[in-house]
Design a protein around this motif. Structure first.
Motif, short mmCIF file in Angstrom:
data_model
loop_
_atom_site.label_atom_id
_atom_site.label_comp_id
_atom_site.label_asym_id
_atom_site.label_seq_id
_atom_site.Cartn_x
_atom_site.Cartn_y
_atom_site.Cartn_z
N ALA A 54 11.30 3.71 21.52
CA ALA A 54 12.72 3.32 21.40
C ALA A 54 12.97 2.64 20.04
N LEU A 55 12.01 1.83 19.59
CA LEU A 55 12.16 1.20 18.26
C LEU A 55 12.12 2.26 17.17
N GLN A 56 11.25 3.26 17.37
CA GLN A 56 11.15 4.36 16.41
C GLN A 56 12.50 5.10 16.32
N THR A 57 13.09 5.36 17.46
CA THR A 57 14.39 6.05 17.49
C THR A 57 15.46 5.21 16.80
N LEU A 58 15.41 3.89 17.06
CA LEU A 58 16.37 2.98 16.42
C LEU A 58 16.26 3.10 14.89
N PHE A 59 15.03 3.08 14.36
CA PHE A 59 14.88 3.11 12.91
C PHE A 59 15.14 4.50 12.32
N GLN A 60 14.92 5.53 13.12
CA GLN A 60 15.30 6.86 12.63
C GLN A 60 16.81 6.92 12.43
N GLY A 93 1.03 -2.62 13.51
CA GLY A 93 -0.26 -2.13 14.02
C GLY A 93 -0.16 -1.70 15.47
N VAL A 94 0.55 -2.48 16.27
CA VAL A 94 0.70 -2.16 17.69
C VAL A 94 1.51 -0.86 17.83
N ALA A 95 2.57 -0.74 17.04
CA ALA A 95 3.41 0.47 17.13
C ALA A 95 2.61 1.71 16.75
N LEU A 96 1.82 1.62 15.67
CA LEU A 96 1.00 2.78 15.28
C LEU A 96 0.10 3.19 16.45
N ALA A 97 -0.55 2.20 17.07
CA ALA A 97 -1.49 2.51 18.15
C ALA A 97 -0.76 3.10 19.35
N ARG A 132 6.99 3.46 9.58
CA ARG A 132 6.73 2.74 8.33
C ARG A 132 6.74 1.24 8.64
N PRO A 133 6.09 0.42 7.82
CA PRO A 133 6.14 -1.02 8.08
C PRO A 133 7.58 -1.48 8.31
N LEU A 134 7.73 -2.36 9.27
CA LEU A 134 9.06 -2.78 9.70
C LEU A 134 9.96 -3.17 8.52
N LYS A 135 9.41 -3.94 7.59
CA LYS A 135 10.27 -4.40 6.50
C LYS A 135 10.71 -3.23 5.63
N CYS A 136 9.82 -2.24 5.45
CA CYS A 136 10.20 -1.05 4.66
C CYS A 136 11.27 -0.25 5.40
N ALA A 137 11.07 -0.11 6.71
CA ALA A 137 12.02 0.68 7.50
C ALA A 137 13.41 0.06 7.47
N ALA A 138 13.46 -1.27 7.38
CA ALA A 138 14.76 -1.95 7.44
C ALA A 138 15.42 -2.08 6.08
N PHE A 139 14.63 -1.99 5.01
CA PHE A 139 15.16 -2.39 3.70
C PHE A 139 16.19 -1.41 3.12
N TYR A 140 17.19 -1.94 2.51
CA TYR A 140 18.13 -1.13 1.73
C TYR A 140 18.77 -2.02 0.67
N CYS A 141 19.23 -1.40 -0.40
CA CYS A 141 20.05 -2.12 -1.38
C CYS A 141 20.97 -1.09 -2.01
N LEU A 142 21.65 -1.46 -3.05
CA LEU A 142 22.62 -0.54 -3.65
C LEU A 142 22.01 0.23 -4.83
N GLY A 143 20.68 0.18 -4.93
CA GLY A 143 20.00 0.99 -5.94
C GLY A 143 20.22 0.52 -7.35
N LEU A 167 22.86 -0.19 16.00
CA LEU A 167 22.33 -1.21 16.91
C LEU A 167 22.98 -1.10 18.28
N ASP A 168 24.31 -0.93 18.29
CA ASP A 168 25.01 -0.83 19.57
C ASP A 168 24.46 0.32 20.40
N GLU A 169 24.13 1.42 19.71
CA GLU A 169 23.70 2.60 20.45
C GLU A 169 22.22 2.59 20.79
N TYR A 170 21.40 2.10 19.88
CA TYR A 170 19.95 2.32 20.03
C TYR A 170 19.10 1.08 20.29
N LEU A 171 19.67 -0.12 20.22
CA LEU A 171 18.82 -1.29 20.42
C LEU A 171 18.27 -1.27 21.85
#
Ligand code: SF4
Ligand code: SF4
Length: 303
Positions: A54-60, A93-97, A132-143, A167-171
């Motif tokens: 479910a977390l994977q789907t959220l980040f996708q 690590g837990v998510a990968l496993a 991908r590591p959580l922080k990488c999956a979440a990160f964005y900026c305006l380039g 978040l409303d749909e996938y959390l």
């Protein structure tokens, strides 16, 4: 260069040890069966796998917004993949496993430019696309190359409104109590990742560690005593005083770290998270990040 010469090679070894520890715990859980008594009730390994999925789907969905609805990441192609950016955590690590995804195996030789994340190989992230590591999956900026995220920029408003819809749909249901905090931190994705990490830690990974104490490998744990930490803060402060340029913020942060290490502020855990986020986006931050991690794991601030 040889992979062992990369300045993040030690980090890569620690990440690998963490991944192996998580893999062993999940394999044992599979073999032994039963439930883990989490803060949201008993969970089987199948339910834990569904949570990770479910977390994977959220980040996708989150990354579809960033890569398809806005031009910044597509045009930039990964300017944030620098030394200090990856920050693998227990949750990763837990998510990968649980998702049965491999920890990245890196080639013996890399043509990595100095300052580039060790996991960036041939201009692609070596982590599985599925996680991908959580922080990488979440990160964005305006380039823009300016990573100071300014929530007042109306372009962030457009992005965060769409991410709020994700978040409303996938959390996942068990994370709904944290929805307001997560929504509020969307304009600052590093804080968002920290809030999510802390929430998952509280409701799930702490319980997993309680059942499989070997899970958090020695590499994750700080062996620094409080006295060691205070000595490191003093030594770093001494160095900073001799540095040219404006070091006011750096010195203020070191003072705050000492205050937290001594257990003074009640919101020490939040302050550490916020500071970790700030230093995680700059490339030359290893002494500070070591101190932050040492304090986080040598006190009960994670609980
Ligand atoms: S782990 Fe992957 S996504 Fe994260 S900074 Fe490194 S290369 Fe980029
Ligand atoms: S988050 Fe920022 S630096 Fe990273 S790829 Fe997107 S635009 Fe580039």
């Amino acid at each position: 260069m040889e992979i062992g010469e990369h300045r993040e090679y030690d980090l890569y070894l620690r990440d690998g040890a963490l991944a192996r520890g998580c893999g062993t715990a999940v394999t044992r859980w599979q073999a032994e069966g039963g439930v883990v008594e989490t803060a949201v009730g008993p969970r089987t390994i199948e339910q834990a796998g569904q949570f990770a999925a479910a977390l994977q789907t959220l980040f996708q969905a989150y990354n579809r917004v960033l890569w398809q609805a806005f031009p910044y990441c597509r045009e930039c192609g990964g300017g944030c993949c620098v030394v200090g950016a990856s920050d693998m955590r227990l949750l990763d690590g837990v998510a990968l496993a649980l998702l049965d995804e491999p920890f990245p195996a890196l080639p013996a030789q890399v043509t990595n430019r100095p300052g580039i994340c060790i996991y960036l190989v041939d201009n692609r992230c070596a982590w599985p696309a599925a996680w991908r590591p959580l922080k990488c999956a979440a990160f964005y900026c305006l380039g823009s190359g300016q990573w100071e995220l300014d929530a007042r920029d109306e372009r962030y408003g457009r992005i965060t409104r769409q991410l709020a819809g994700v978040l409303d749909e996938y959390l996942p249901e068990v994370l709904r109590p944290y929805a307001a905090d997560l929504r509020e931190t969307l304009p600052d994705p590093i804080t968002f990742a920290n809030v999510l990490d802390t929430a998952v830690d509280k409701i799930f990974t702490q319980a997993l560690v309680a059942r499989f104490p070997d899970l958090r490998p020695a590499a994750e744990q700080s062996t620094d005593s409080a006295a060691d930490i205070l000595a490191q803060i003093a030594a770093l402060t001494e160095q900073i005083w001799q540095m040219p340029g404006d070091t006011t913020q750096y010195l203020a942060d070191l003072e705050m770290l000492e205050w937290i290490a001594l257990g003074r502020p009640e919101n020490g855990a939040e302050l550490l998270m916020e500071m970790d986020g700030r230093y995680a986006v700059t490339s030359d931050n290893q002494p500070m990040r070591h101190l932050i991690r040492a304090i986080r794991s040598s006190t009960s601030l994670r609980s």
